[in-house]
Structures are given as structure tokens and as C-alpha cells.
Design an enzyme around this catalytic site. Structure first.
Site, PDB file in Angstrom:
ATOM      1  N   ASN A   1     -33.839  26.636  77.655  1.00  0.00           N
ATOM      2  CA  ASN A   1     -34.382  25.381  77.139  1.00  0.00           C
ATOM      3  C   ASN A   1     -33.310  24.324  76.939  1.00  0.00           C
ATOM      4  O   ASN A   1     -33.591  23.117  77.020  1.00  0.00           O
ATOM      5  CB  ASN A   1     -35.138  25.624  75.836  1.00  0.00           C
ATOM      6  CG  ASN A   1     -36.533  26.173  76.087  1.00  0.00           C
ATOM      7  OD1 ASN A   1     -37.081  26.004  77.169  1.00  0.00           O
ATOM      8  ND2 ASN A   1     -37.100  26.835  75.110  1.00  0.00           N
TER       9      ASN A   1
ATOM     10  N   HIS B   1     -35.859  36.248  73.109  1.00  0.00           N
ATOM     11  CA  HIS B   1     -36.692  35.186  73.651  1.00  0.00           C
ATOM     12  C   HIS B   1     -37.235  35.585  75.014  1.00  0.00           C
ATOM     13  O   HIS B   1     -36.522  35.553  76.022  1.00  0.00           O
ATOM     14  CB  HIS B   1     -35.897  33.881  73.746  1.00  0.00           C
ATOM     15  CG  HIS B   1     -36.709  32.738  74.254  1.00  0.00           C
ATOM     16  ND1 HIS B   1     -36.190  31.732  75.040  1.00  0.00           N
ATOM     17  CD2 HIS B   1     -38.033  32.440  74.103  1.00  0.00           C
ATOM     18  CE1 HIS B   1     -37.139  30.872  75.341  1.00  0.00           C
ATOM     19  NE2 HIS B   1     -38.269  31.286  74.792  1.00  0.00           N
TER      20      HIS B   1
ATOM     21  N   GLU C   1     -33.706  36.294  76.786  1.00  0.00           N
ATOM     22  CA  GLU C   1     -32.473  35.834  76.161  1.00  0.00           C
ATOM     23  C   GLU C   1     -32.260  36.626  74.875  1.00  0.00           C
ATOM     24  O   GLU C   1     -33.093  36.568  73.961  1.00  0.00           O
ATOM     25  CB  GLU C   1     -32.555  34.338  75.854  1.00  0.00           C
ATOM     26  CG  GLU C   1     -32.585  33.473  77.106  1.00  0.00           C
ATOM     27  CD  GLU C   1     -32.771  32.002  76.798  1.00  0.00           C
ATOM     28  OE1 GLU C   1     -32.137  31.177  77.466  1.00  0.00           O
ATOM     29  OE2 GLU C   1     -33.579  31.677  75.893  1.00  0.00           O
TER      30      GLU C   1
ATOM     31  N   SER D   1     -38.109  29.894  70.592  1.00  0.00           N
ATOM     32  CA  SER D   1     -37.556  29.265  71.794  1.00  0.00           C
ATOM     33  C   SER D   1     -36.629  28.109  71.461  1.00  0.00           C
ATOM     34  O   SER D   1     -35.898  27.627  72.338  1.00  0.00           O
ATOM     35  CB  SER D   1     -38.693  28.744  72.680  1.00  0.00           C
ATOM     36  OG  SER D   1     -39.460  27.762  71.990  1.00  0.00           O
TER      37      SER D   1
END
Length: 292
Positions: A190, A140, A152, A119
Site C-alpha cells: 500500500n 497482512h 506481509e 492494511s
């Protein structure tokens, strides 16, 4: 290349979810954990999640049994040698991930695609440690994997188009919506989410509002499903601190720097929901906000 045989390294919260969605999509899955205790916990996690889906009417019992029959649980890393793709979902440590992929690089055929569920780490740093950087990609997933729709797909500067397309097709096969992300620490979600969570903690430190009122402001004022401090407790404050440290190391920007309050809560063992206390005390009668 169509992915039929999937290997998953790690059967924790993320790994078990990846195992589940892969098996439900009809893939033959081999999942590896480091010891029998971790393996038993992972098997129980997958079974419980599938049983929950049956109880909610989202899956019939026959489909559950078929999915479980497609999963092989093992402590042998070499058992992943015949997989079309191996997805790594272990601890967020570059050294640990590179050690894992280094071993797999020696036992898997050249055609095997390697994918990381990282991540926050850059995929390039893992791909460069193998002899197949062109067949390395980031995948991800988001927690809880059986529920969250996004994946992702992270393409490095040397990931081949064939590898990228195969990984994206796999994400769609397991019922997810893939988006393309550059190989920068934090990718898309993130990169935007972590500064938001950290800034909420900073405003709490500055006395802008209480824990409860900061969360109310963002749920009632912006329509978010939960406030940032509640979300931090769900993510895990130890996880948030670790990811923030990695991203700050990458970018050296203040918005990724962990606030002192976050560090103190983690030092006290207040990691959030998983320990029963974080920004809230998670009591049987409901969450009680921390007074700061």
C-alpha cells in the site's frame, strides 16, 4: 512454536478468506463475528468459496467437507481464548482493534500470538495496548485471500524472533509467500500502490485523459492486469479514501492526500463494484466509464 489452533476475529471478505485457507491447511479454526446475521453471512461466504474451488477442480469434495468440519463459528469472543494465534480482521479502526485485543489479552494465555490483518494502521499502536507486545505481529493478507499469494509479515521493534518466525511459518503453511515489512503505515504494497491510485485520479481531474483511456494506458502500455481506476473500483473507493487519510495522517506527504474527486465520489455513495458504481457503472452488460 507451531500454529495448530487458529482464531479469527471477523468473518467479512478478509476474515472469511483467512478462515478458509487456515482450515484447508489443516488448522482447527474458531471464527467470531459480532452477531448471528454477520456470522451467517460469513459462513455462507466460506461455503460458497469452497464450493467454487470444487467446481473449478481446485479442491475435491472430501477436502471441502473436511475443511468445513474444522471451522467453528461463534459470536463469543471468549471462544478464542484457547487459540495458539488470533488473527484480527475487523473494521480498520484503531479504537475498535484495541478494544478487541484488550479483551483478548485478558482471556488468552501468555503464549497466544496476536496478529492483525490491518492494511494501513501501525501494528505498534495495537501491540502497545496489550501486555504482550513481544507476541504481536502484523499478518497482512490480500483480497481475495484464497487466491492471492502474498502475506506481509510485519515485525515491530519489540516483536520477538520466535513470534515472527511462527507467523512466517504459518503464512507458508497456508500456501502463501511471506515477505518481511517494517511497521510503517502501508507496509510495502500500500505504500507504493495507494499513491499510484491517487495519482491516476489526479490526472483524471486534470483532464489528462478519460477514465477508460487512463486504464487502457496502464494495461496496454505497462502490461498491468487492470488499470488504476478499475482497480480502485475493485478495492472500494471508500476503502481507498479511508486508507489514504490514515497514511496522510502518518506521513503528511501530498502523494497520500486524497484528491477532491475521490471524496466526491464517496460522498455520492459511488464506492465501486460493491455498490455498482464508482469510476465505472458496473452494468450487467459491462462497465460503463464515468464521464468527468
Amino acid at each position: 512454536m507451531e500454529i495448530e489452533k487458529v482464531g479469527v476475529a471477523g468473518c467479512g471478505l478478509m476474515g472469511s478468506g483467512i478462515v478458509e485457507v487456515s482450515a484447508k491447511a489443516g488448522c482447527d479454526v474458531v471464527v467470531r463475528e459480532i452477531d448471528e446475521d454477520a456470522l451467517a453471512a460469513g459462513r455462507a461466504r466460506v461455503s460458497k468459496s469452497l464450493d467454487r474451488a470444487v467446481a473449478k477442480g481446485k479442491l475435491d469434495a472430501a477436502a471441502r467437507d473436511e475443511a468445513l468440519a474444522r471451522i467453528t463459528f461463534t459470536t463469543s469472543l471468549d471462544a478464542l481464548a484457547d487459540r495458539d494465534m488470533v488473527i484480527e480482521a475487523i473494521v480498520e479502526s484503531l479504537d475498535a482493534k484495541n478494544e478487541l485485543f484488550g479483551h483478548l489479552d485478558g482471556v488468552c494465555p501468555d503464549e497466544t500470538i496476536f496478529a492483525s490483518n490491518t492494511s494501513s494502521l501501525t501494528v505498534t499502536d495495537m501491540a502497545a495496548a496489550t501486555s504482550r507486545p513481544d507476541r504481536f505481529v502484523g499478518l497482512h493478507f490480500f483480497n481475495p485471500v484464497p487466491v492471492m499469494k502474498l502475506v506481509e509479515v510485519v515485525r515491530t521493534i519489540v516483536t520477538s524472533r520466535e513470534t515472527f518466525e511462527a507467523a512466517s511459518a504459518f503464512a507458508r503453511r497456508v500456501g502463501k509467500v511471506p515477505i518481511t515489512a517494517r511497521d510503517n503505515s502501508g507496509f510495502v504494497v500500500n505504500l507504493l500502490l495507494v499513491p499510484y491510485l491517487l495519482d491516476a485520479i489526479r490526472q483524471l481531474e486534470r483532464g489528462v485523459a478519460s477514465v477508460e483511456d487512463i486504464d487502457r494506458a496502464m494495461t496496454l502500455g505497462c502490461g498491468y492486469p487492470m488499470g488504476p481506476l478499475t482497480l480502485g473500483d475493485f478495492v472500494g473507493l471508500d476503502t481507498l479514501l479511508h486508507v489514504a487519510d490514515i497514511m496522510y495522517g502518518e506521513y503528511r506527504e501530498e502523494r497520500y492526500a486524497a484528491p477532491p474527486l475521490l471524496k466526491r465520489l464517496v460522498a455520492m455513495g459511488r464506492y465501486g463494484r460493491k455498490t455498482g458504481a464508482g469510476f465505472y457503472d458496473w452494468t450487467p452488460t459491462g462497465p460503463v466509464p464515468l464521464e468527468v
